[in-house]
Design a protein around this motif. Structure first.
Motif, short mmCIF file in Angstrom:
data_model
loop_
_atom_site.label_atom_id
_atom_site.label_comp_id
_atom_site.label_asym_id
_atom_site.label_seq_id
_atom_site.Cartn_x
_atom_site.Cartn_y
_atom_site.Cartn_z
N LEU A 105 -55.43 39.92 56.09
CA LEU A 105 -55.76 40.29 54.85
C LEU A 105 -54.46 40.23 53.78
CD1 LEU A 105 -57.45 43.71 55.76
CD2 LEU A 105 -58.42 41.77 55.00
N PRO B 124 -54.71 36.00 51.91
CA PRO B 124 -56.32 35.21 51.74
C PRO B 124 -56.15 33.72 51.41
CG PRO B 124 -55.86 36.14 49.79
CD PRO B 124 -54.65 36.57 50.72
N PHE C 99 -61.46 33.97 46.76
CA PHE C 99 -61.13 34.06 48.06
C PHE C 99 -62.36 35.22 48.48
CE2 PHE C 99 -58.16 37.77 46.79
CZ PHE C 99 -58.88 39.06 47.15
N GLU D 103 -63.00 37.48 51.79
CA GLU D 103 -62.28 38.03 53.00
C GLU D 103 -63.06 39.43 53.19
OE1 GLU D 103 -59.65 36.99 54.43
OE2 GLU D 103 -59.33 35.11 53.43
N THR E 292 -54.55 37.38 43.35
CA THR E 292 -53.34 37.93 44.46
C THR E 292 -52.58 39.02 43.99
OG1 THR E 292 -53.48 35.82 45.39
CG2 THR E 292 -51.51 37.21 45.71
N VAL F 78 -54.30 41.71 45.86
CA VAL F 78 -53.94 41.70 47.02
C VAL F 78 -52.53 42.47 47.33
CG1 VAL F 78 -52.89 39.96 48.88
CG2 VAL F 78 -55.01 39.34 47.47
N LEU G 251 -57.28 44.56 48.73
CA LEU G 251 -57.89 43.75 49.87
C LEU G 251 -57.74 44.40 51.14
CD1 LEU G 251 -59.52 41.28 51.00
CD2 LEU G 251 -57.08 39.96 50.90
#
Length: 258
Positions: free
Chosen positions: A3, A6, A21, A23, A42, A46, A51
């Motif tokens: 995780l 990604p 992405f 996921e 990101t 992320v 995420l």
């Protein structure tokens, strides 16, 4: 599945390659995340833990790098960044993935894009989370021309505008294409009419940091909408509210209530 890292893919839309992405839990309810200006999927989703949070809660987590950002193509024409144009990238990604309907969450500029997507394609959106943008959605968030100027200034030492310097530093930190970002900020500032906000009856959560000096009041924006509620994210400014645990907990509770 990692995780924290990604894998990005690309699809073609509007003559551009758009990176994304996909996921989380493949069979879970899809959540489409739309990041803010000068950020990336990101950096926005992320690194602050979204995420991980949504994936562990059982959701399928999808995020794109907006045009002009990250690994997506970067046109230099400001007209390519009108928010309703950028909203078509998000809907096209749902088409590409064969997703009929998704939760959509946007932060800052991403909240504006999400709102234009909801106005154009309400049948595709199960719920909205608008982060980092309150009544500024309809009333504006100040003069951003100095930020565009700061992004293309020859040297950062020449920049005297505080917010411009902040975004220039952020753009350099993320190794962004500053010319594309300047075009984006000039093209993406269209406001939403107050009457149009009232047409959005999709369940909506509006979260803004109490120290955010950009977004404007979430309560004022929620009051324009028939099915929205506001969330104050305590003691957070525009940059730090996105990853706040109060915000994450409220979003999970919001989704669980639908």
């Amino acid at each position: 599945m990692n995780l924290n890292a990604p894998t990005f893919s690309q699809f073609d839309h509007d003559g551009l390659k758009i990176a994304f992405f996909d996921e989380g839990e493949p069979s879970g309810d899809p959540v489409l995340l739309i990041h803010g200006f000068a950020s990336t999927a990101t950096v926005n989703w992320v690194h602050p833990g979204w995420l991980k949070t949504l994936g562990e809660a059982g959701y399928r987590v999808i995020a794109l790098d907006n045009r002009g950002h990250g690994a997506s193509d970067k046109p230099r024409d400001a007209e390519a960044y009108r928010p309703w144009v950028m909203a078509t990238d998000a809907i096209a990604l749902l088409d590409h993935l064969g997703i009929e309907k998704a939760h959509v969450m946007g932060y800052s500029m991403g909240a504006r894009i999400s709102t234009f997507a909801a106005l154009a394609n309400p049948e595709r959106i199960r719920s909205l989370v608008l982060g980092g943008l309150g009544i500024g959605m309809t009333d504006g968030v100040g003069d951003w021309d100095p930020i565009a100027d700061a992004l293309v200034a020859d040297v950062i030492d020449d920049i005297t505008h505080d917010r411009g310097r902040m975004f220039r530093m952020f753009a350099e930190q993320t190794k962004s294409d500053r010319d594309a970002l300047a075009a984006c900020i000039r093209g993406s500032r269209d406001l939403v009419e107050r009457s149009d906000m009232g047409k959005i009856d999709i369940p909506t959560l509006i979260g803004v940091g109490t120290r955010d000096d950009i977004a404007g009041s979430p309560q004022e924006l929620a009051a324009l909408m028939p099915n929205a509620r506001a969330l104050d994210i305590p003691n957070r400014d525009h940059m730090l509210a996105v990853g706040d645990r109060v915000f994450k907990a409220a979003v999970l509770e919001f989704y669980a209530s639908l």
